[in-house]
Motif scaffolding. Structure first.
Motif, short mmCIF file in Angstrom:
data_model
loop_
_atom_site.label_atom_id
_atom_site.label_comp_id
_atom_site.label_asym_id
_atom_site.label_seq_id
_atom_site.Cartn_x
_atom_site.Cartn_y
_atom_site.Cartn_z
N ILE A 250 -2.14 -10.32 -9.11
CA ILE A 250 -1.29 -11.40 -9.59
C ILE A 250 -1.87 -11.94 -10.90
O ILE A 250 -2.87 -11.43 -11.40
N GLY A 286 2.47 -8.77 -4.79
CA GLY A 286 1.96 -8.59 -6.14
C GLY A 286 2.13 -7.18 -6.67
O GLY A 286 2.84 -6.34 -6.12
N TYR A 345 4.57 -13.84 -4.37
CA TYR A 345 3.84 -12.95 -3.49
C TYR A 345 3.93 -13.44 -2.04
O TYR A 345 3.36 -12.84 -1.14
#
Length: 369
Positions: A250, A286, A345
């Motif tokens: 991320i 992610g 996410y």
């Protein structure tokens, strides 16, 4: 091959949307307390790819897939961190299926392209003579700069910018496609084990058809991402993504101008760079967004009145932000997701984009019954 007009408008560090004939310039109102993961981008015309000539390869197998057991769960956000389209929670039953353990890689997509000669949406240059046949009489020809093979590339600004203008970090780049994900000077050489990106929903569907598989429904995707956990916000449980060792690829730092890359990756990561979830699925959170089979409707969950069994999603798409542009669901977030912006996410997070849009942070994985 049919060609349609689309204006690729919208997408965000967290994702996207497509468009129509005229560019939009509106943005999120000042003072809006709900940060949207979609907004408007510079427009262009795009060509859609046809899957009519694609046939199953005959080599379909369960290799590289994991078994996802069937079961019941509450679909949607269980806490207050979701966006409006994640409510209300509603009961869903999903039969068992197999799912790719990883996102489809460049090597896998290359095999498909070599076998079929398939040309992706981003690689196709729109033909104005064909295009105007589908438009109202008298529609002026767009600028030649719009009638090019191109795709969206993340281009970080040099300083902090307002988060309601995604054109500050997304640009249409001529020559960007799955083989050149950051533009014509980039390459996937040596990145065979990276997820393929810059693929539209149409491209993903073509690959799935050739592989003898399907794209997951949104219900299947969320069930697999939950991996047997009940009402947990993340595929790994409840621990905040910033705590402990890196759990997913991320954005870290200040979005979108400074990425500390604490997780080891500033952009896309190779598959299997992080621990899998309890079902053996890698990067379900992610890295890159993943296309689902479903049309997107912002009010879809409000229509659930009883337990749904293997729901295929709505029959038509509708996004109130872009009511004339039908969109498909994408799930899982990407390397651009950050807690200050979209945090997609989370297992219940939903996003949407035009099916003919490719981006540097969007790929897919397949399922097989």
């Amino acid at each position: 091959m049919g060609i349609v007009v689309t204006v690729m408008i919208a997408i965000a560090g967290c994702n996207q949307s497509g468009g129509k004939v005229a560019a939009r310039t509106d943005s999120i109102p000042k003072g809006d307390t709900v940060m949207s993961c979609t907004s408007n981008l510079p427009s262009r015309f795009a060509a859609t790819a046809s899957t009519d000539s694609i046939v199953a390869s005959g080599k379909s197998s369960y290799a590289g897939m994991v078994k996802i057991p069937g079961g019941d769960y509450q679909m949607g956000a269980a806490d207050k961190d979701g966006r409006p389209d994640e409510y209300p929670q509603h009961p869903v039953h999903v039969d068992g299926f197999y799912m790719d353990a990883t996102e489809v890689t460049n090597a896998q997509f290359m095999e498909f392209v070599k076998a079929t000669g398939y040309v992706t949406t981003a690689e196709r240059t729109p033909n104005w003579e064909e295009l105007k046949k589908q438009l109202p009489s008298g529609t002026p020809k767009p600028a030649d700069s719009l009638l090019v093979a191109a795709s969206l590339v993340f281009t970080p600004p040099a300083k902090p910018v307002a988060l309601n203008d995604v054109s500050q970090w997304w640009q249409w780049v001529k020559g960007a496609d799955w083989k050149h994900p950051e533009g014509p000077a980039s390459s996937i050489k040596g990145k065979e084990n990276y997820p393929v990106v810059q693929v539209s929903w149409d491209d993903a569907m073509a690959y799935a058809k050739w592989a003898g598989k399907q794209l997951p429904t949104e219900a299947e995707w969320e069930w697999a991402a939950r991996a047997g956990l009940t009402n947990q916000p993340f595929t790994w449980g409840s621990e905040a993504v910033e705590k402990g060792k890196p759990k997913a690829n991320i954005w870290q730092g200040h979005f979108p101008d400074h990425n500390t890359a604490t997780d080891g990756f500033a952009r896309v990561a190779p598959v299997k760079s992080f621990a899998p979830n309890a079902y053996g699925l890698y990067d379900i959170a992610g890295n890159v967004w993943e296309w689902c089979a479903d049309w997107y409707r912002s009010d879809y969950y409000t229509q659930a009145t009883k337990k749904a069994v293997n729901p295929p999603g709505p029959s038509v798409g509708y996004d109130p932000d872009e009511p004339t542009v039908p969109k498909r669901v994408v799930r899982g977030g990407s390397f651009l997701c950050h807690a200050s912006y979209c945090a997609s996410y989370r297992v219940s997070a939903r996003m949407k984009t035009s099916p003919d849009t490719g981006l540097e942070h969007t790929g897919f994985r397949c399922v097989k019954k």
